[in-house]
Write a protein that holds these residues in place. Structure first.
Motif, PDB file in Angstrom:
ATOM      1  N   PRO A 110       0.807  -1.229   0.000  1.00 58.70           N
ATOM      2  CA  PRO A 110       0.000   0.000   0.000  1.00 58.70           C
ATOM      3  C   PRO A 110       0.837   1.274   0.000  1.00 58.70           C
ATOM      4  N   HIS A 111       2.027   1.209   0.567  1.00 58.25           N
ATOM      5  CA  HIS A 111       2.873   2.394   0.669  1.00 58.25           C
ATOM      6  C   HIS A 111       3.678   2.646  -0.605  1.00 58.25           C
ATOM      7  N   LEU A 112       3.663   1.688  -1.523  1.00 61.42           N
ATOM      8  CA  LEU A 112       4.340   1.855  -2.812  1.00 61.42           C
ATOM      9  C   LEU A 112       3.374   2.276  -3.911  1.00 61.42           C
ATOM     10  N   ALA A 113       2.101   2.299  -3.594  1.00 64.08           N
ATOM     11  CA  ALA A 113       1.097   2.614  -4.603  1.00 64.08           C
ATOM     12  C   ALA A 113       1.394   3.971  -5.244  1.00 64.08           C
ATOM     13  N   GLY A 114       1.379   4.003  -6.561  1.00 68.57           N
ATOM     14  CA  GLY A 114       1.604   5.235  -7.292  1.00 68.57           C
ATOM     15  C   GLY A 114       3.063   5.555  -7.555  1.00 68.57           C
ATOM     16  N   ARG A 164       4.029 -19.758   2.531  1.00 60.78           N
ATOM     17  CA  ARG A 164       3.009 -19.738   1.492  1.00 60.78           C
ATOM     18  C   ARG A 164       1.734 -19.032   1.948  1.00 60.78           C
ATOM     19  N   SER A 165       1.351 -19.215   3.204  1.00 57.85           N
ATOM     20  CA  SER A 165       0.125 -18.575   3.684  1.00 57.85           C
ATOM     21  C   SER A 165       0.248 -17.057   3.640  1.00 57.85           C
ATOM     22  N   ALA A 166       1.440 -16.531   3.869  1.00 55.16           N
ATOM     23  CA  ALA A 166       1.654 -15.086   3.772  1.00 55.16           C
ATOM     24  C   ALA A 166       1.638 -14.642   2.317  1.00 55.16           C
ATOM     25  N   LEU A 167       2.270 -15.420   1.435  1.00 47.78           N
ATOM     26  CA  LEU A 167       2.316 -15.061   0.022  1.00 47.78           C
ATOM     27  C   LEU A 167       0.923 -15.038  -0.605  1.00 47.78           C
ATOM     28  N   GLU A 168       0.044 -15.917  -0.156  1.00 45.37           N
ATOM     29  CA  GLU A 168      -1.321 -15.909  -0.674  1.00 45.37           C
ATOM     30  C   GLU A 168      -1.992 -14.573  -0.395  1.00 45.37           C
ATOM     31  N   GLN A 169      -1.718 -14.009   0.778  1.00 43.08           N
ATOM     32  CA  GLN A 169      -2.290 -12.704   1.108  1.00 43.08           C
ATOM     33  C   GLN A 169      -1.597 -11.586   0.338  1.00 43.08           C
ATOM     34  N   ALA A 170      -0.279 -11.692   0.166  1.00 44.84           N
ATOM     35  CA  ALA A 170       0.450 -10.676  -0.589  1.00 44.84           C
ATOM     36  C   ALA A 170      -0.081 -10.573  -2.015  1.00 44.84           C
ATOM     37  N   ALA A 171      -0.407 -11.703  -2.611  1.00 48.31           N
ATOM     38  CA  ALA A 171      -0.901 -11.710  -3.990  1.00 48.31           C
ATOM     39  C   ALA A 171      -2.201 -10.926  -4.126  1.00 48.31           C
ATOM     40  N   THR A 172      -3.020 -10.924  -3.089  1.00 51.75           N
ATOM     41  CA  THR A 172      -4.284 -10.174  -3.154  1.00 51.75           C
ATOM     42  C   THR A 172      -4.056  -8.672  -3.057  1.00 51.75           C
ATOM     43  N   HIS A 173      -2.847  -8.262  -2.731  1.00 56.16           N
ATOM     44  CA  HIS A 173      -2.502  -6.840  -2.652  1.00 56.16           C
ATOM     45  C   HIS A 173      -1.605  -6.408  -3.812  1.00 56.16           C
ATOM     46  N   GLY A 174      -1.631  -7.177  -4.883  1.00 50.52           N
ATOM     47  CA  GLY A 174      -0.932  -6.778  -6.095  1.00 50.52           C
ATOM     48  C   GLY A 174       0.521  -7.165  -6.168  1.00 50.52           C
ATOM     49  N   VAL A 175       0.981  -8.024  -5.268  1.00 52.21           N
ATOM     50  CA  VAL A 175       2.374  -8.454  -5.269  1.00 52.21           C
ATOM     51  C   VAL A 175       2.520  -9.723  -6.108  1.00 52.21           C
ATOM     52  N   THR A 176       3.499  -9.732  -6.997  1.00 49.97           N
ATOM     53  CA  THR A 176       3.851 -10.962  -7.710  1.00 49.97           C
ATOM     54  C   THR A 176       4.736 -11.782  -6.796  1.00 49.97           C
ATOM     55  N   THR A 177       4.305 -12.960  -6.426  1.00 51.63           N
ATOM     56  CA  THR A 177       4.960 -13.696  -5.345  1.00 51.63           C
ATOM     57  C   THR A 177       5.903 -14.778  -5.854  1.00 51.63           C
TER      58      THR A 177
END
Length: 256
Positions: free
Chosen positions: A73-77, A89-102
């Protein structure tokens, strides 16, 4: 008394300090602003403040130890493609929902090309790596000439062990055993190691604002007061401090 004790086979396993499996157990805490990972939110905001807007189309930021993507969120824009590397993996699944390529990988062996990154972020990860020098070598390898390394970690001092482990892990909602103080990173050694890989790193101490932390602790300890403290207490932020003895940031550019 015997009847009240669970059989050994039914007792939850006691994980050793710094065991990555703790993050699976805490998967629901990542995006709770006042949860177990609250300070990681404050640190992510401070780390992102060190990252300038991208200088070219398609610029890549590699986020080592990205967790659930709290940096996103702090890198947006700012114009970066955000790639996150983590073991959990459980953390990466959440990261992917925030636009991160995991990328599910160890930060000491990242399956990305040399010089691919305009920015490498290594936030609150070096103190969790058994061989932090290998992680630093990987971070520097990924940087293109002129690329930026930003990081934060805990110093290998008696004061840091006291504050982060003896005191910090006894605060409400802070997971116990999340750190192994034997892995904490001396700031002078880190600067020298980065220099070996052509990155001129500069460090400064940081700490959370006292008033914000007090409000957070009050919300955690007395949930009924949460609506009041949320209104009158600002969200905690990290601020610079003269001493690097506990927590510090680093920022450096790769030569070449």
């Amino acid at each position: 008394m015997r009847d009240r004790l669970a059989p050994p086979s039914h007792r939850p396993p006691v994980l050793p300090p710094n065991d990555p499996r703790q993050y699976d157990d805490l998967a629901g805490e990542w995006w709770r602003p006042d949860g177990a990972f609250a300070m990681l939110h404050w640190l992510a905001e401070a780390r992102a403040a060190l990252v300038p807007p991208a200088r070219r189309p398609g610029a890549l930021l590699v986020d080592l130890g990205c967790g659930a993507g709290l940096l996103a969120p702090h890198l947006a824009g700012k114009g970066y493609r955000h790639v996150g590397v983590d073991l959990t993996r459980s953390a990466l699944e959440q990261a992917a929902t925030h636009g991160v390529t995991t990328v599910n990988a160890d930060v000491t062996a990242v399956p990305l090309a040399d010089g691919c990154a305009d920015v490498v972020a290594a936030g609150e990860v070096l103190e969790h790596v058994p061989d932090w020098r290998r992680a630093v070598a990987e971070a520097c390898r990924l940087l293109r000439p002129g690329g930026l390394l930003v990081l934060d970690t805990l110093n290998a001092t008696v004061l840091s062990r006291l504050v982060a482990v003896r005191i910090g892990e006894r605060l409400p909602a802070v997971p116990r055993g999340i750190h192994d103080p034997r892995l904490f990173v001396d700031d002078r050694e880190l600067v020298r190691e980065c220099a070996r890989h052509d990155v001129a790193l500069r460090v400064r101490g940081i700490r959370p604002q006292v008033a914000g932390v007090a409000a957070w602790l009050l919300r955690r300890s007395v949930p009924a007061l949460a609506p009041i403290t949320s209104r009158v207490g600002r969200r905690p932020r990290m601020v610079p401090t003269r001493s690097t003895a506990v927590l510090y940031q680093g920022r450096g550019v790769r030569r070449g």
